[in-house]
Design an enzyme around this catalytic site. Structure first.
Site, PDB file in Angstrom:
ATOM      1  N   CYS A 123       0.414   1.506   7.058  1.00 55.42           N
ATOM      2  CA  CYS A 123       1.625   1.164   7.807  1.00 55.42           C
ATOM      3  C   CYS A 123       1.848  -0.343   7.811  1.00 55.42           C
ATOM      4  CB  CYS A 123       1.519   1.672   9.237  1.00 55.42           C
ATOM      5  SG  CYS A 123       1.316   3.449   9.397  1.00 55.42           S
ATOM      6  N   GLU A 358       5.458  -0.952  -2.783  1.00 52.60           N
ATOM      7  CA  GLU A 358       4.360  -1.911  -3.029  1.00 52.60           C
ATOM      8  C   GLU A 358       4.919  -3.284  -3.414  1.00 52.60           C
ATOM      9  OE1 GLU A 358       1.526  -1.120  -2.154  1.00 52.60           O
ATOM     10  OE2 GLU A 358       1.125   0.985  -2.534  1.00 52.60           O
TER      11      GLU A 358
END
Length: 376
Positions: A123, A358
């Site tokens: 998270c 990412e």
């Protein structure tokens, strides 16, 4: 492929590929339609040592290298990029605990992570801080009984599904990493996100409303969480690129088979030179992506100064190239490529997000350029 790999690495790839072909690929469409990966899959993967790919053997892991890891996730993604990517996130979390946790934290969390009794999610992203991760607002206040966490996380793979969450949060002005277990009072989840791809893995917002976690759930040192997150993302970017590569390779394999069977104008369409040239271009793209990805992984394993730049370059190049290849494969299937039965449209949908998560590929360019300028 094998020319670049040792016998052990070739075995890692083949074992992962065989598992994916038998245990994942036949069910991938059904799991996508259900919107959930059955939890019974994870102990089977853990039995192969794939629940703790980057965790040391002392704590129940496989202790594999980053190069080994990209082989695992490429092979599994040939069966389903969504499943492989979810496993890669769990392994990124395990790797962070192994690298940055103290001995007590390792003993507490890693055996369960490696057995996948505890499935981890990560998270970092928030509604107002995606690419600008350092601007996150989730806060942890230290008290006598532990840390109290308040804030919201967005786009969390495994939200409401996983057993534990590594949460990046602000302690004073610095960022720390906390482990929050499912069932913690004050932890709740938003509605299931209706996504373009990665539909087999549930994605929800993670909401923290005064969650109290023990002091021992602090990962590593207080205030060092951002450095941990960025270090974890180097490997995460390689894994996401590997999942894109596996998906694109599966699309190309399916396209070769289809073109060898599809008849047009009295011959199979793989006999038309114009289409052969397109096949050749896709093969070149995937082979160069594979070499580049493995080179970046080797640099990260070696602790090279330029490893972060190469991880960003590999993520940028591989995910862009692989989405293009998958999309071209859909085109070569014609109208059939647009049908779910042929599996190509799912790969295209799944791979699109690899150019975003990412760190978006635009942010990868920022990282690359800054390091280039700093080196002059």
């Amino acid at each position: 492929m094998s020319v670049f790999l040792s016998e052990e690495q070739q075995a890692v790839f083949e074992t992962s590929h065989e598992f994916g072909a038998e245990k994942i690929a036949p069910f991938a469409r059904a799991w996508e339609q259900a919107g959930e990966i059955p939890k019974s899959l994870w102990p089977e993967l853990a039995a192969l040592g794939l629940g703790g790919v980057y965790v040391s053997e002392d704590h129940g892991g496989s202790g594999l290298s980053r190069l080994d890891g990209v082989l695992v996730f490429e092979a599994l993604a040939m069966a389903c990029p969504s499943v492989a990517a979810f496993l890669s996130i769990h392994n990124m979390c395990g790797g962070m605990i192994d690298r940055f946790g103290d001995e007590s934290a390792k003993a507490q969390w890693l055996p369960r992570a490696c057995s996948m009794e505890t499935v981890f999610s990560y998270c970092l992203t928030e509604p107002g801080s995606g690419s600008d991760a350092a601007a996150l607002k989730t806060r942890a206040v230290r008290g006598d009984a532990g840390y109290t966490l308040t804030g919201n996380k967005a786009f969390i793979s495994g939200g409401g599904y996983s057993d534990a969450y590594i949460v990046m949060c602000r302690t004073d002005e610095n960022i720390s990493a906390m482990i929050v277990e499912d069932g913690t009072v004050g932890l709740s989840f938003g509605g299931l996100e209706d996504k373009m791809g990665w539909r087999a893995q549930p994605t929800r917002a993670v909401q923290l409303d005064g969650c109290l976690v023990p002091h021992t759930n602090l990962l590593g040192e207080e205030g060092r969480g951002f450095a941990y997150a960025m270090a974890g993302l180097d490997g995460g970017r390689l894994n996401i690129a590997a999942c894109a590569l596996g998906g694109a390779q599966a699309a190309l394999n399916a396209t070769l088979k289809y073109m060898g069977e599809r008849q047009a104008f009295g011959q199979t369409i793989d006999r038309f030179q114009a289409l052969q040239f397109r096949l050749a271009d896709m093969e070149v793209k995937l082979q160069t992506a594979r070499v580049f990805l493995r080179h970046a992984a080797a640099l990260l394993d070696a602790g090279a100064v330029e490893a972060t730049k190469f991880c960003a370059m590999a993520k940028l190049y591989v995910t862009d190239v692989c989405f293009d290849v998958a999309n071209d494969c859909l085109q070569l299937h014609g109208g059939y490529g647009y049908l779910a039965d042929y599996g190509i449209e799912k790969i295209v949908r799944d791979l699109r997000v690899h150019q975003i998560l990412e760190g978006t590929n635009e942010i990868m360019r920022v990282i690359i350029a800054r390091q280039m300028v700093a080196a002059t």
